[in-house]
Design an enzyme around this catalytic site. Structure first.
Site, short mmCIF file in Angstrom:
data_model
loop_
_atom_site.label_atom_id
_atom_site.label_comp_id
_atom_site.label_asym_id
_atom_site.label_seq_id
_atom_site.Cartn_x
_atom_site.Cartn_y
_atom_site.Cartn_z
N CYS A 265 0.84 -1.20 0.00
CA CYS A 265 0.00 0.00 0.00
C CYS A 265 0.87 1.25 0.00
O CYS A 265 1.98 1.26 0.54
CB CYS A 265 -0.91 -0.01 1.23
SG CYS A 265 -2.07 1.38 1.29
N ASP B 295 0.41 3.80 1.70
CA ASP B 295 0.36 4.42 3.03
C ASP B 295 1.77 4.66 3.57
O ASP B 295 2.59 3.74 3.62
CB ASP B 295 -0.42 3.51 3.98
CG ASP B 295 -0.82 4.20 5.27
OD1 ASP B 295 0.08 4.73 5.96
OD2 ASP B 295 -2.02 4.20 5.62
N ARG C 272 2.82 4.99 6.43
CA ARG C 272 3.13 4.31 7.69
C ARG C 272 3.61 2.88 7.49
O ARG C 272 3.88 2.17 8.46
CB ARG C 272 1.88 4.29 8.58
CG ARG C 272 1.35 5.67 8.94
CD ARG C 272 -0.01 5.58 9.59
NE ARG C 272 -1.02 5.07 8.65
CZ ARG C 272 -2.28 4.81 8.99
NH1 ARG C 272 -2.68 5.00 10.23
NH2 ARG C 272 -3.12 4.36 8.08
N HIS D 209 -2.38 -3.86 5.08
CA HIS D 209 -2.22 -3.49 6.49
C HIS D 209 -3.59 -3.23 7.11
O HIS D 209 -4.54 -2.82 6.43
CB HIS D 209 -1.31 -2.27 6.64
CG HIS D 209 -1.86 -1.01 6.04
ND1 HIS D 209 -2.54 -0.06 6.77
CD2 HIS D 209 -1.82 -0.53 4.77
CE1 HIS D 209 -2.89 0.94 5.99
NE2 HIS D 209 -2.47 0.68 4.76
N CYS E 269 -6.45 0.12 6.82
CA CYS E 269 -6.19 0.68 5.50
C CYS E 269 -7.25 1.71 5.12
O CYS E 269 -8.45 1.39 5.05
CB CYS E 269 -6.14 -0.43 4.46
SG CYS E 269 -5.81 0.14 2.78
#
Length: 218
Positions: free
Chosen positions: A42, A44, A46, A98, A101
């Site tokens: 992803c 993302d 993080r 994750h 999400c």
């Protein structure tokens, strides 16, 4: 005009630290790229791929997009997969989602999110496919976790069904597709019981992975 000077300063500090710790690191890295792993994850911020599995640059080939989707018309993702499998000869392809999400959440929210809703429609397809398992959407934490897991499993199966993977297995190439999920709360990866090394194993591993989700949902 803002040139983001602080990031260039950080880059210089990082480069100097790496060269001091390992003088041969950059020359070796520049001379060859030979990762054993492809990470499809992803976007993302993080979820930093290399750091999560403690691998150095050059040890992990990475493709990222919103919600770690593998869409059969996405030439970007398919090109990365083909290069990784046919040219770099990676041994493992990991689809890594994750928990928490934002793309999964946005896909199932009632409100409009604009252009990205077209992309997130693939996640809604996952929900409708497994609606009986997940239940009527209430946006609770348990449902959210199960949907994040199911999305990974579906995308891992999509990898297996690409011409890239099917041709690789047909010629006897040693490459395995995995489905994993990452916990933002604890920094740990969870194996979703999807691990395919041959075309004949796809259906059984898919059922095993979905069966795990079903048991957790009960």
């Amino acid at each position: 005009m803002k040139k983001l000077s602080p990031l260039f300063d950080k880059n210089k500090i990082w480069s100097e630290r790496i060269r001091n710790e390992s003088p041969d690191f950059f020359p070796t890295l520049a001379a060859q790229q030979a990762p054993e792993y492809l990470w499809i994850g992803c976007s993302d911020s993080r979820v930093p791929a290399n750091e999560i599995v403690d691998l150095l640059p050059g040890e992990l080939f990475v493709h990222r997009n919103v919600s770690n989707l593998v869409v059969h018309t996405d030439m970007n993702c398919l090109s990365v997969l083909q290069y990784a499998v046919q040219v770099l000869k990676v041994k493992h392809v990991m689809v890594v989602g994750h928990y928490g999400c934002g793309g999964v959440k946005a896909a199932l929210d009632a409100r409009s999110n604009g252009l990205i809703d077209n992309w997130l429609g693939h996640i809604r397809d996952v929900y409708y496919k497994h609606r009986q398992l997940v239940g009527e959407w209430q946006a609770n934490e348990v449902q959210f976790d199960r949907m994040c897991e199911l999305n990974v499993i579906e995308q891992a199966e999509n990898v297996c069904n690409t011409t890239v993977m099917r041709e690789a297995w047909a010629r006897g190439q040693d490459v395995t597709v995995h489905g994993w999920i990452y916990g933002l709360q604890n920094g740990l990866l969870t194996d979703l019981n999807f691990c395919v090394s041959a075309d004949d194993d796809v259906d059984a591993e898919y059922e095993r992975a979905v069966g795990r989700v079903r048991r957790l949902a009960e």
